[in-house]
Design a protein around this motif. Sequence first.
Motif, PDB file in Angstrom:
ATOM      1  N   ILE A 642       0.853  -1.388  -0.099  1.00  0.00           N
ATOM      2  CA  ILE A 642       0.025  -0.204   0.107  1.00  0.00           C
ATOM      3  C   ILE A 642       0.676   1.284  -0.112  1.00  0.00           C
ATOM      4  O   ILE A 642       1.690   1.562   0.747  1.00  0.00           O
ATOM      5  N   LEU A 643       0.286   2.162  -0.677  1.00  0.00           N
ATOM      6  CA  LEU A 643       0.952   3.496  -0.963  1.00  0.00           C
ATOM      7  C   LEU A 643      -0.021   4.462   0.003  1.00  0.00           C
ATOM      8  O   LEU A 643      -1.129   4.509  -0.299  1.00  0.00           O
ATOM      9  N   LEU A 644       0.458   5.076   0.881  1.00  0.00           N
ATOM     10  CA  LEU A 644      -0.237   5.888   1.943  1.00  0.00           C
ATOM     11  C   LEU A 644       0.079   7.478   1.575  1.00  0.00           C
ATOM     12  O   LEU A 644       1.208   7.828   1.770  1.00  0.00           O
ATOM     13  N   THR A 645      -0.628   8.265   1.461  1.00  0.00           N
ATOM     14  CA  THR A 645      -0.444   9.978   1.495  1.00  0.00           C
ATOM     15  C   THR A 645      -1.358  10.592   2.107  1.00  0.00           C
ATOM     16  O   THR A 645      -2.581  10.224   2.333  1.00  0.00           O
ATOM     17  N   VAL A 646      -0.879  11.830   2.461  1.00  0.00           N
ATOM     18  CA  VAL A 646      -1.549  12.673   3.391  1.00  0.00           C
ATOM     19  C   VAL A 646      -1.024  13.924   3.426  1.00  0.00           C
ATOM     20  O   VAL A 646       0.206  14.196   3.227  1.00  0.00           O
ATOM     21  N   THR A 658      -3.389   8.695   8.894  1.00  0.00           N
ATOM     22  CA  THR A 658      -2.634   7.974   8.133  1.00  0.00           C
ATOM     23  C   THR A 658      -1.459   7.579   8.893  1.00  0.00           C
ATOM     24  O   THR A 658      -0.802   6.339   8.484  1.00  0.00           O
ATOM     25  N   ILE A 659      -0.839   8.187   9.915  1.00  0.00           N
ATOM     26  CA  ILE A 659       0.275   7.782  10.848  1.00  0.00           C
ATOM     27  C   ILE A 659       0.006   6.206  11.413  1.00  0.00           C
ATOM     28  O   ILE A 659       0.667   5.654  11.337  1.00  0.00           O
ATOM     29  N   LEU A 675       3.812   8.754   1.924  1.00  0.00           N
ATOM     30  CA  LEU A 675       4.183  10.282   1.649  1.00  0.00           C
ATOM     31  C   LEU A 675       3.297  11.405   2.487  1.00  0.00           C
ATOM     32  O   LEU A 675       2.184  11.331   2.469  1.00  0.00           O
ATOM     33  N   VAL A 676       4.002  12.417   3.152  1.00  0.00           N
ATOM     34  CA  VAL A 676       3.484  13.378   3.802  1.00  0.00           C
ATOM     35  C   VAL A 676       3.804  14.662   3.208  1.00  0.00           C
ATOM     36  O   VAL A 676       4.969  14.938   2.950  1.00  0.00           O
ATOM     37  N   ALA A 690       1.347  17.814  -6.776  1.00  0.00           N
ATOM     38  CA  ALA A 690       0.455  17.214  -7.459  1.00  0.00           C
ATOM     39  C   ALA A 690       0.929  16.352  -8.574  1.00  0.00           C
ATOM     40  O   ALA A 690       0.705  14.989  -8.470  1.00  0.00           O
ATOM     41  N   ARG A 691       1.939  16.785  -9.430  1.00  0.00           N
ATOM     42  CA  ARG A 691       2.824  15.989 -10.229  1.00  0.00           C
ATOM     43  C   ARG A 691       3.510  15.132  -9.632  1.00  0.00           C
ATOM     44  O   ARG A 691       3.532  13.830  -9.980  1.00  0.00           O
ATOM     45  N   TYR A 692       4.219  15.274  -8.343  1.00  0.00           N
ATOM     46  CA  TYR A 692       5.114  14.359  -7.646  1.00  0.00           C
ATOM     47  C   TYR A 692       4.078  13.096  -7.309  1.00  0.00           C
ATOM     48  O   TYR A 692       4.347  12.034  -7.336  1.00  0.00           O
TER      49      TYR A 692
END
Length: 707
Positions: A642-646, A658-659, A675-676, A690-692
Amino acid sequence: MTDPITRTKEALAPAIGIVLALGLSSGLPVIADDLRPVTHEDVWLMKRLGTPVVNPDGTRAIVSVTEPSYDKDATVSDLWLLDVSGETAPLRVTATPGGESDVDWSPDGTQIAFSAAREDESPAQIYVLNMTGPGEAVRITNLSTGATRPKWSPDGKHIAFESRVYPGAANDDANKAEKEAREARDYNVSAYEIYPVRQWDHWRNDLQTHLFVQKAEPGAYAKDLLAGSELVTKPGYSGVPTLASNSLKAVWTPAGDGLVISATANLDQAAHSPVYYHLYHVPVAGGQLRALTSGNSWNCHSAQFAKSGDSLFCMVRPHSESVYELNEIGRFTWDGTNVVGDIELITQSFDRSVSHLALSDEGNTVYVTANEDGRVRVFALPSEGGETRTVTVNSRGVYAGPGVAGGSLVARWESSATPAEIVRIDLASGGHVPLTQFNTESSVGLDRPEFLEFWFENEDGNRVHNWLALPPGFDESKKYPLVLMIHGGPFSSSLDADHVRWSPHLLAAPGYVVLLTDYTGSVGYGESFSQAIEGTPLKTPGDDVLRAADEAIKRYAFIDPARQAATGASYGGHLINWLQAQTSRFNALVGHAGLVDQEGQYSTSDGSFHRERMAGGPAWGESPVWKEQNPASYADRFQTPILLTVGEKDFRVPVNQTIAAWTYVQRMQVPGRLLVFHDANHWIMKGGEARYYWQEVHSWLARYILE
């Protein structure tokens, strides 16, 4: 000389040809060989159009057009003037570094007022621009607290506007003094005796939205109509919430002797009660406010008067034990000074939630927009109430902000195959013609065919709607990975359009079939379908998206069942964590801003009471939902990469959710990546970030589902 509409049609011809080139045997699109995949640059740099503001005689309209850039200082946002007939090309009427908002036409159509911040470190002020010839906009307000949302008086001599002021400040000198005193403090502390303490991405302060009126000329005295009123002394006073703050949504009375505003007096009770918004009459000459509506059975806000002056309309949200209720249109009789009799819900027989209100010039017809089957369509009904008819019958795409323009409507329209433009809708046929071509050139050559759609019946006997976004260079004979794109909300829907933040075409670009499912709880399918999520906030929607994947695989031979992934943001992120806990069918997951613990989300988000109702009671009560439909309860089952972003500034789904999810992933030794985005809120809205984000999403999915 070729007229603008003809030029627009000619420019759109390549894209329209793609949309219409449907395979007759399979119903699948035939894609031209010279098209290219959608990139983030294509999505991000597409011009963003506001909704049109039509002038009083219906011949012209103003629309805000933003030309984005990855460099925030290079972004351009200006106002454009449109000819509703389409006989002349759109004309840019502002050209300044800052953008404009809240446009309002003067009653005689010779001027517009708008809000803009045009000086360094200065709050937004109200400007007036002459529309009869060349000239510069003139600033007419000079408040230390700024000015927004201008509204011309019926005689065109005064302008009302809003400003966020300090409690108890009687004038602008008092506001300046209080501001300076606070800036001089040697501490930075917020003290609260109210709830909620945070909103969206900022800590709430004690500033209040007040209503002002002044002559429509530079340097005129601005009178605070709410200063000293009983309403603003209440601890629960607030306007209708927006992402940035809140708004009074003021409208002048037909006689011009006062304004009607929308406000609440019980925001401080939001932790244990619904918040009730009602209409208040504010006299211009002075005196106490008068409540026009009251009670706790429904909200009423965003008032509009019929041009005849004998009716007052408003947006209504009934209150019941359900979390979700349809937005409706209410009508009062107006006797010149007050509402008469009870409210009449004129959309009561319309099983859709309306999101816009426009009144015909004659006053006998009300136009609304509403989600329906993954589209947003325009509907009409008699102003006295009655049968609702669809204006844009069988339309694809999404209409927004229709304004009455004589015998037509002017609106923004977009679809999965066509970027946003302003169109004129023919009320007789329901068709439309484009008035602009702001995005035509940018969209030519992009491989973004119309979504396919299908329905299935879920275990509760409800029909569930689905879209499929196809990959670039689609070949029916090939096999493609399936990626679920789960919408947020939950009281939202996956629409027949692209999206600057969550673009189905961009997700599909590496070679995926993207599935968008309007699970139980989504809107546009009737009130009961939306309410069916209550008491089952994760399980039933989760079952729906899994069944949707099964149905897609069964129906479409080009989907490879061995390669599946799922993505989601906000409530869609909640479901990603739920799927992590409930199934091992996916090769990879991507979750943005999703809860992992129901009670933790309930106790730290900027809204909580509706979550109690959704779960069937408070977290300390007897409802089993808090534990049984809680991803964290099944953390021992977590196994899918899983990729988690916040966004760190997200107060809607706070960062600790998310943490916590990341902690469970690490504890179970599941492959993952976190990704934070330290400057982001609930949305990732800086171009470079957004691009990243999309680079990371595509890289993560490629690792697990691309051959």
